[in-house]
Scaffold this active site. Structure first.
Site, PDB file in Angstrom:
ATOM      1  N   LYS A 139       0.842  -1.201   0.000  1.00 49.70           N
ATOM      2  CA  LYS A 139       0.000   0.000   0.000  1.00 49.70           C
ATOM      3  C   LYS A 139       0.876   1.249   0.000  1.00 49.70           C
ATOM      4  CE  LYS A 139      -3.843   2.082   2.499  1.00 49.70           C
ATOM      5  NZ  LYS A 139      -4.815   1.964   3.606  1.00 49.70           N
ATOM      6  N   SER A 151     -10.048  -0.328   6.621  1.00 49.63           N
ATOM      7  CA  SER A 151      -9.413  -0.191   5.305  1.00 49.63           C
ATOM      8  C   SER A 151      -8.753  -1.422   4.735  1.00 49.63           C
ATOM      9  CB  SER A 151      -8.385   0.928   5.344  1.00 49.63           C
ATOM     10  OG  SER A 151      -9.039   2.151   5.179  1.00 49.63           O
TER      11      SER A 151
HETATM   12  N1  GLN Z   1     -13.278   4.306   6.013  1.00 48.82           N
HETATM   13  C1  GLN Z   1     -12.686   4.711   7.245  1.00 48.82           C
HETATM   14  C2  GLN Z   1     -12.343   6.172   7.205  1.00 48.82           C
HETATM   15  O1  GLN Z   1     -12.600   6.785   6.240  1.00 48.82           O
HETATM   16  C3  GLN Z   1     -11.501   3.864   7.552  1.00 48.82           C
HETATM   17  C4  GLN Z   1     -10.266   4.275   6.867  1.00 48.82           C
HETATM   18  C5  GLN Z   1      -9.099   3.427   7.232  1.00 48.82           C
HETATM   19  O2  GLN Z   1      -9.260   2.347   7.791  1.00 48.82           O
HETATM   20  N2  GLN Z   1      -7.931   3.930   6.938  1.00 48.82           N
HETATM   21  O3  GLN Z   1     -11.845   6.697   8.139  1.00 48.82           O
END
Ligand code: GLN
Length: 477
Positions: A83, A182
């Site tokens: 990532k 995520s």
């Molecule tokens: N979707 C969540 C957010 O927008 C989680 C993001 C993440 O896990 N980095 O904060």
């Protein structure tokens, strides 16, 4: 070139055996995967940066080692995507943001150092929502990643690039990072396995921070065994991360589903869950019962506050962590600046995206004098209450299962205009981050052509149980 390695035909362990027996060379593996990347990227956009030279150089080292008769570690020659919020020395690291477009990582993150030492092949850096904020990769400054199952739909976020790359066979395994879902969400949307480890199980050194008390690096793969083999290498104590834990990973031996006590939380099956997903979950739970597991209802009464608490705590930490990207300490500086303030305003104004700015403002507000007690402190209290809920539940069950998301992969653009609609996607993933527990998303069939995931949550440092359950279940669903 006729591919000698078909996507379905090998795992890390099979690949290792083929290498050791000299049935295939690391160079051939690298070339095969680089070819696939070329083929798929026009549609998917899973990568922000491709690193073919690096992968080929690493493959050469592996082949030399084999030729000289030396032993090779398990992950040697394994094509791995990373990532783009995790540093790989000498390679651009953007975190999906324009402000870091010209940033070259000066050192390896601890996880990438460990993989490099294993002889893994780094094929590229994968797409992410800017600074890991989002649920669809639509917040990336480098374009959206498309879902390999339906290119009109999102791959999930923020590790959408990693999940799509693994699902499309562009990499055998990938690293992601999970602050509020995520890893698990894109894994579910792309039909692959994704683990968000226990907080502290994996070093965060070299991960560009979003919310430091929630962030964890984890593994993605098509199969549970591969995600487990990757996790076993990256976990453990690291002197560069004071929150990392002593952790010698040991897989569970002789596990059978038949004594497993599964908890199902009513709160994860509430209003808003798509009925088709609820149906799929029921079918999986039935299979578990048929295999001898017991399924019982548990309660997590404070889970309903988790999303609100998460968006207070995470944005507060974001406001602090992102202060360093000001065009002076880190990040691209706007071209024509006259004063210091001008420099901050213009650089941040021009090179940070809307969602990032929104969260910095929200977090700054929540931490400001007069509001701190009402928002931030209250949210921290929710965290403690939620921890107690999980502790009570785990006195009765070994794992908790439910859907990772109330939604199926949605169409590109469908939720992007409305931040609240996007935040709702995280309903079932954020509770786990707030309390630091490990959780895994496992493919659990599909609705039409769209994959559905199953979220499995365990007690801290019981990743081996998650993987044992996943390895059994993936043969059943
Ligand atoms: N979707 C969540 C957010 O927008 C989680 C993001 C993440 O896990 N980095 O904060």
């Amino acid at each position: 070139m006729t591919p000698r390695i078909e996507k379905e035909s090998f795992t890390i362990r099979q690949l290792h055996e083929k290498l050791v027996k000299k049935e295939v060379s690391a160079k051939e593996i690298a070339e095969e995967f680089l070819e696939r990347i070329k083929r798929e990227e026009g549609t998917l956009n899973a990568f922000i940066t491709q690193t073919p030279e690096l992968a080929l150089a690493q493959a050469k080292e592996v082949d030399e080692k084999i030729a000289s008769g030396r032993e090779i570690p398990l992950l040697s020659g394994v094509p791995c995507a990373v990532k783009d919020s995790i540093l790989v020395e000498g390679v651009a690291c953007t975190a999906g943001s324009k402000i870091l477009q010209e940033y070259i990582a000066p050192y390896d993150a601890t996880v990438t150092r460990k993989l490099r030492e294993q002889g893994a092949l780094f094929v590229g850096k994968t797409n992410t929502d800017e600074f890991n904020m989002g649920s669809s990769t639509e917040n990336s400054a480098f374009g959206v990643t498309r879902n390999p199952h339906d290119p009109e739909r999102v791959a999930g976020g923020t590790s959408g690039g990693s999940a799509a790359a693994v699902a499309a066979g562009e990499a055998l395994v990938a690293l992601g990072a999970d602050t509020g879902g995520s890893i698990r969400l894109p894994a579910a949307f792309c039909g692959v396995v994704g683990l968000k480890p226990t907080y502290g199980a994996v070093s965060r050194s070299g991960l560009i921070a979003m919310a430091s008390s929630l962030d964890q690096i984890g593994s993605l793969a098509q199969r549970a065994q591969d995600a487990e083999d990757l996790f076993a290498v990256i976990c453990g104590k690291d002197e560069l991360d004071a929150t990392s834990l002593e952790y010698e990973y040991k897989p569970l031996e002789n596990f059978a589903l038949k004594n497993l006590r599964v908890g199902v939380a009513k709160e994860f099956f509430g209003e808003g869950l798509m009925p088709e997903i609820a149906e799929r979950m029921k079918a999986v739970l039935q299979k578990l019962e048929d295999a001898g597991a017991t399924v019982q209802e548990i309660r997590l009464p404070h889970a309903k506050y988790a999303l609100a608490a998460y968006y207070i705590i995470s944005t507060s930490e974001v406001s602090a962590n992102l202060a360093r990207f000001d065009g002076i300490r880190y990040g691209k500086r706007a071209a024509k600046i006259r004063t210091l303030l001008d420099g901050y305003l213009q650089s941040r104004g021009e090179y940070l995206g809307d969602e990032v700015k929104r969260r910095i403002m929200l977090g700054t507000y929540a931490l400001s004098a007069g509001y701190y007690e009402a928002y931030y402190l209250k949210a921290q209290k929710v965290r403690t209450l939620l921890q107690k809920d999980f502790q009570a539940a785990f006195a009765k069950v070994d794992v908790i299962m439910g859907p990772p998301s109330p939604f199926l992969p949605f169409k590109i653009g469908e939720r992007n205009e409305d931040p609240l609609a996007m935040y709702l996607v995280d309903l079932y993933t954020v509770p786990v981050n707030l309390v630091g527990l490990p959780a895994l998303s496992l493919p659990a069939g599909s609705v039409g052509n769209l994959p559905v995931g199953l979220q499995i949550i365990s007690k801290p440092l019981e990743e081996n149980l998650l993987f044992a359950v996943a390895k059994e279940l993936e043969n059943l669903v």
